[in-house]
Design a protein around this motif. Structure first.
Motif: not given
Ligand code: CLR
Length: 437
Positions: A30, A33-35, A38, A362-363, A365-368
């Motif tokens: 990869r 990242l998805r976002i 941050d 995981r959350a 990493e995705e900014g949640r």
């Protein structure tokens, strides 16, 4: 290219293929990242740490926004970013040149600590992480074998080398700095191209510390002396990581010397662990010469002006330089970004205990962040409940993939991989792993 491999190297390479070590890694690494940003809320580290003086990090509950979306298991995998140095080491006939490259490898993992003042997720007991790189020819595997103290057992294999050891980090916040001491011993076995006997090296990592907390400018520093020993032929190496010091005058500096089995100084090296390391052959016996360090000159990186590849005439050459660091969320390195990737082809292969399945991380990493905090609390409660149940049943916890044994050479206790994980993975038989998430 088979001619370039010795029998021992071929045997290892075939085993790695036979056990399907690279199955599932077909998607490649990869790169993002998805976002893209941050957007972590800015909070003063001191304001939360001031009530925690004298505590170790694993017993602190900090807001999840002080975390970064990696786990300590993955931070250990980051040691492998410059594994090419080990492949290179294996090519030299001169064992002291092999040592030089091993030493630079051991220092190269600190480049990733720049700008990473964040807490990696503390692995749950029994959490595992695997990471294969078909392009770099290695497989890495680690298991969290103890919770207090926090110990991860790790095992990496490649045709030309094996790298294993326990990550056991003791931490202490004394009010001024946050200090991390590495208690574990690291082992490296190299199968050189030029001989049948392999080299066994050991060393302990230098200290990490976070300074500048009070003044609101926290930075990671690495300091202390490291001694690397080649148990096969008596070669030795000393590395001195200088503490950042007053006015940061010696920030990032390191110097070192490589000695042959008879105690003669063969190479000196030095540089900055955030940038590049150079070396020089010692021509006069017992010379007390030290590596002269120069700062990067404006515009032209020193790396561009130096010879590469060992020079035997006493001129300075570049051994390693750090990868560039484009701006990324959480200031992760490009290598770190590859670690937690939920690649579609890979997910059906990995263990249910693999960090890639960990929901709080995981959350994050995705900014949640709210979800990350809630999930972190939930999995930690679940871990506590499992421990209480073991206590009630007078059960002792036993790691699944590693066992503590006495090392045949150092005679010290070490965590030995029991040989099962990759074999069972290949047959999709990892279903009986404990439910930890
Ligand atoms: C350094 C390289 C080693 C493996 C290793 C283990 C522990 C890591 C350390 C590295 C770097 C610094 C580190 C530390 C654990 C916690 C500490 C990440 C990767 C951070 C900077 C502490 C942050 C403090 C919070 C309260 C913000 O091979």
């Amino acid at each position: 290219a088979d001619v370039e491999f010795t029998e021992a190297q071929k045997e290892k390479r075939e085993m790695l293929l036979k056990e399907g070590s690279y199955l599932g890694y077909e998607d490649g690494v990869r790169t993002k990242l998805r976002i893209s940003k941050d957007n972590r809320p800015k909070m003063s580290l001191w304001s939360v740490l001031k009530s925690m003086i004298g505590k170790d990090m694993t017993r602190m509950t900090l807001p999840v926004t002080f975390n970064e979306p990696t786990s300590l298991l993955q931070r250990v995998a980051e040691d492998l970013e410059y594994s090419n140095l080990l492949d290179e080491a294996a090519t030299f006939e001169d064992s002291t040149l092999r040592m030089l490259h091993v030493a630079v490898f051991s220092a190269s993992s600190y480049a990733s600590t720049i700008k990473r003042v964040a807490k990696p997720f503390n692995p749950l007991l029994g959490e595992t992480f695997e990471y294969s790189r078909p392009d770099m020819h290695y497989r890495f595997f680690t298991e969290q074998v103890s919770h207090h103290p926090v110990i991860s057992a790790t095992w990496t294999e490649s045709p030309k080398w094996d790298f294993y050891g326990e990550s056991n980090v003791d931490s202490d916040f004394n009010g001024r700095s946050f200090d991390f001491k590495h208690l574990g011993l690291w082992y490296l076995n190299i199968r050189p191209d030029s001989q049948t006997e392999s080299d066994l090296y050991t060393w302990k990592k230098p200290n990490n510390t976070v300074v500048g907390i009070l003044v609101g400018n926290p930075q990671v520093d690495n300091y202390g002396d490291v001694e690397i020993v080649n148990h096969t032929n008596g070669d030795r190496c000393c590395i001195h990581f200088k503490a950042r010091g007053w006015r940061s005058s010696s920030a990032y500096e390191l110097k070192g010397e490589v000695y042959n089995g008879k105690g003669g100084k063969e190479w000196i090296f030095g540089g900055h662990w955030n940038e590049a390391i150079y070396a020089k052959k010692v021509l006069k016996p017992n010379s007390s010469e030290e590596m002269q360090l120069e700062k990067t000159k404006a515009g032209i990186p020193a790396t561009a002006r130096s010879k590469t590849g060992p020079q035997s005439d006493g001129s300075k050459f570049l051994v390693w330089h750090a990868h560039s660091r484009p701006e990324t969320p959480f200031n992760l390195t490009q290598f770190a970004i590859t670690l937690n990737a939920p690649q579609p082809k890979l997910l059906p292969w990995i263990a249910p205990t693999d960090t890639r399945h960990r929901p709080d991380q995981r959350a994050m990493e995705e900014g949640r962040y709210d979800e990350a905090g809630d999930e972190k609390h939930r999995v930690e409660q679940k871990q506590r409940k499992a421990r209480r149940e073991r206590e009630l049943n007078h059960e002792e916890y036993k790691p699944k993939w590693f066992k503590q044994e006495t090392h045949p050479v150092t005679k010290l206790k070490y965590w030995k991989y029991q040989g099962e994980y990759w074999k069972r993975r290949k047959d999709h038989k990892l279903g009986d792993c404990p439910d930890i998430f």
